[in-house]
Design a protein around this motif. Structure first.
Motif, short mmCIF file in Angstrom:
data_model
loop_
_atom_site.label_atom_id
_atom_site.label_comp_id
_atom_site.label_asym_id
_atom_site.label_seq_id
_atom_site.Cartn_x
_atom_site.Cartn_y
_atom_site.Cartn_z
N LEU A 43 0.84 -1.19 0.00
CA LEU A 43 0.00 0.00 0.00
C LEU A 43 0.88 1.25 0.00
CD1 LEU A 43 -2.85 -0.85 2.55
CD2 LEU A 43 -3.05 -0.63 0.07
N SER A 44 0.41 2.25 -0.74
CA SER A 44 1.12 3.52 -0.79
C SER A 44 0.11 4.63 -1.03
CB SER A 44 2.17 3.51 -1.92
OG SER A 44 2.78 4.76 -2.04
N GLY A 45 0.37 5.78 -0.44
CA GLY A 45 -0.52 6.93 -0.65
C GLY A 45 -1.93 6.69 -0.16
N VAL A 46 -2.08 5.98 0.96
CA VAL A 46 -3.42 5.68 1.49
C VAL A 46 -4.08 6.97 1.96
CG1 VAL A 46 -4.71 4.42 3.23
CG2 VAL A 46 -2.70 3.37 2.16
N LYS A 47 -5.30 7.20 1.51
CA LYS A 47 -6.03 8.41 1.89
C LYS A 47 -7.52 8.09 1.97
CE LYS A 47 -6.76 11.58 -1.17
NZ LYS A 47 -6.59 12.68 -2.16
N ARG A 48 -8.12 8.47 3.09
CA ARG A 48 -9.57 8.28 3.25
C ARG A 48 -10.23 9.64 3.05
NH1 ARG A 48 -12.61 4.11 5.60
NH2 ARG A 48 -10.73 3.16 6.45
N ALA A 49 -11.08 9.74 2.05
CA ALA A 49 -11.73 11.00 1.72
C ALA A 49 -12.85 11.30 2.70
CB ALA A 49 -12.27 10.94 0.30
N ALA A 50 -13.30 12.56 2.69
CA ALA A 50 -14.39 12.97 3.57
C ALA A 50 -15.66 12.20 3.26
CB ALA A 50 -14.62 14.47 3.42
N SER A 51 -15.80 11.74 2.03
CA SER A 51 -16.97 10.95 1.64
C SER A 51 -16.96 9.55 2.24
CB SER A 51 -17.02 10.85 0.11
OG SER A 51 -15.84 10.21 -0.37
N GLY A 52 -15.80 9.11 2.75
CA GLY A 52 -15.68 7.76 3.29
C GLY A 52 -14.98 6.80 2.34
N HIS A 53 -14.79 7.20 1.08
CA HIS A 53 -14.09 6.34 0.13
C HIS A 53 -12.60 6.28 0.48
CE1 HIS A 53 -17.85 6.60 -1.83
NE2 HIS A 53 -17.62 7.68 -2.55
N LEU A 54 -11.98 5.15 0.13
CA LEU A 54 -10.55 4.95 0.40
C LEU A 54 -9.80 4.95 -0.92
CD1 LEU A 54 -8.45 4.16 2.66
CD2 LEU A 54 -8.82 1.81 1.92
N TYR A 55 -8.78 5.78 -1.02
CA TYR A 55 -7.95 5.86 -2.21
C TYR A 55 -6.53 5.43 -1.85
CZ TYR A 55 -11.83 8.59 -4.07
OH TYR A 55 -13.07 8.99 -4.48
N CYS A 56 -5.89 4.70 -2.75
CA CYS A 56 -4.54 4.21 -2.47
C CYS A 56 -3.87 3.79 -3.78
CB CYS A 56 -4.59 3.02 -1.50
SG CYS A 56 -5.42 1.57 -2.16
N CYS A 57 -2.62 3.38 -3.65
CA CYS A 57 -1.89 2.75 -4.75
C CYS A 57 -1.39 1.40 -4.28
CB CYS A 57 -0.71 3.62 -5.18
SG CYS A 57 -1.16 5.18 -5.93
N LEU A 58 -1.36 0.45 -5.19
CA LEU A 58 -0.73 -0.85 -4.96
C LEU A 58 0.54 -0.89 -5.80
CD1 LEU A 58 -3.85 -3.17 -5.17
CD2 LEU A 58 -2.55 -2.66 -3.12
N LYS A 59 1.65 -1.23 -5.18
CA LYS A 59 2.89 -1.21 -5.93
C LYS A 59 3.78 -2.39 -5.59
CE LYS A 59 5.55 1.64 -2.69
NZ LYS A 59 6.36 2.86 -2.52
N ASP A 60 4.66 -2.73 -6.51
CA ASP A 60 5.76 -3.64 -6.23
C ASP A 60 7.02 -3.00 -6.81
OD1 ASP A 60 5.61 -4.07 -8.96
OD2 ASP A 60 4.71 -6.05 -8.78
N GLU A 61 8.06 -3.78 -6.97
CA GLU A 61 9.33 -3.18 -7.41
C GLU A 61 9.29 -2.71 -8.86
OE1 GLU A 61 9.35 -7.63 -7.76
OE2 GLU A 61 8.94 -6.16 -6.19
N GLY A 62 8.25 -3.11 -9.63
CA GLY A 62 8.26 -2.77 -11.05
C GLY A 62 7.09 -1.96 -11.56
N ALA A 63 6.04 -1.80 -10.76
CA ALA A 63 4.85 -1.12 -11.29
C ALA A 63 4.01 -0.56 -10.15
CB ALA A 63 4.02 -2.09 -12.15
N VAL A 64 3.10 0.36 -10.52
CA VAL A 64 2.18 0.99 -9.57
C VAL A 64 0.79 0.96 -10.18
CG1 VAL A 64 1.57 3.08 -8.30
CG2 VAL A 64 3.97 2.51 -8.66
N LEU A 65 -0.21 0.63 -9.37
CA LEU A 65 -1.60 0.58 -9.82
C LEU A 65 -2.46 1.36 -8.84
CD1 LEU A 65 -3.88 -0.58 -11.64
CD2 LEU A 65 -3.93 -2.56 -10.11
#
Length: 306
Positions: A43-65
């Motif tokens: 997990l990277s860049g985990v952020k919970r918005a005021a709306s309650g939604h959760l935003y994040c990135c999934l990453k490994d050594e070669g890519a980010v999603l």
């Protein structure tokens, strides 16, 4: 001029598409091909918005999603997502035409093995310790002889029977049981509410206020005991105005509730032993003191007679 203006030739099978059209085609292709996926990443860049939604990135050594988890799913998570945790995300891939990106809509989020669980535990412990919730100066002494004992545990398990039997053997006491789930969804919220409920009881009210509270559960795996590592439970115990004994698991089990409590008991039976003295020992001590008192009173009389 033929190179400046696009012309449609008869039989041409490469008709120009609008950006919206190609975006919709890509969206359908991605969603049809990857309607259900399980992804492992950090997990990277985990952020919970005021709306309650959760935003994040999934990453490994070669890519980010990029990833998003809607409010309903985020509220049902069994742990608090933090940067650096390795997780297994379940969901479906989709595209976001506004930025020409693809992302995963996360339906379920789990820690990737016991190692990730222990890493989360250490992160939470360090954060709460930095706030002073585990400081030794916060610990209070237990009352010598409590008149009322509050117990937060499951009403149907062996734990409450062990506590009641031990109390009956040592010193019969008035016990109030606040029934809660001790494992699974909603257990942490129930335990925290019970501790706060005991703390909120007014002295002399219709429900007697406990002099000491025991939070108890039997042994189990780290997953079974996880509710007692939840921040909501730790804060409730630390803020309780009544001394708290934590008796979660067996002697080798340790939870964050143990750090926040005023005393840690290795087992629920040991918690009952900490809560009250042995009545027979007290009776013997009182009889011995009464005998010494009589001897002290009679000794001047005997000396006078001599």
């Amino acid at each position: 001029m033929s190179d400046l203006i696009a012309n449609t030739r008869p039989g041409d099978n490469a008709q120009p598409l609008t950006i919206s059209e190609i975006s919709q085609l890509l969206k359908r292709s991605v969603e049809d091909r990857f309607g259900f996926v399980r992804l492992r990443g950090e997990l990277s860049g985990v952020k919970r918005a005021a709306s309650g939604h959760l935003y994040c990135c999934l990453k490994d050594e070669g890519a980010v999603l990029d990833g998003v988890m809607w409010k309903g799913g985020a509220q049902r998570l069994a742990f608090r997502p933090e940067d650096g945790l390795e997780v297994i995300a379940t969901g479906k891939l989709t595209t976001y035409p506004g930025r020409s990106k693809y992302q995963i809509v996360i339906e379920g989020l789990e820690l990737a093995g016991e190692g990730a669980l222990l890493a989360l535990l250490e992160k939470t412990r360090a954060r709460l310790a930095a706030e002073g919730l585990f400081a030794p100066e916060r610990k209070r002494r237990l009352p010598f002889l409590p008149q009322v004992i509050g117990v937060v545990t499951s009403p149907t398990g062996a734990v409450i029977r062990d506590i009641l039997h031990r109390l009956a053997d040592r010193f019969p006491s008035h016990v109030l049981v606040w029934p809660v789930l001790v494992q699974g969804q909603g257990a942490a919220e129930q335990v925290a509410a019970a501790v706060r409920g005991f703390s909120a009881l007014a002295p002399g009210g219709p429900v007697p206020r406990p002099d000491v509270v025991i939070v108890a559960r039997g042994g189990g795996s780290i997953e079974d005991l996880w509710s007692f590592n939840e921040e909501i439970v730790v804060r409730a115990i630390a803020e309780c105005t009544i001394p708290v004994i934590s008796a979660v698991g067996h002697e080798t089990d340790t939870t964050l509730a143990d750090f926040a409590a005023d005393r840690r008991a290795p087992t629920p039976t040991a918690a009952a032993e900490m809560a009250v003295p042995v009545r027979a020992d007290l009776a013997f001590t009182l009889a011995d003191l009464a005998s010494r008192q009589r001897r002290a009173v009679y000794r001047p009389v005997e000396l006078g007679r001599e």
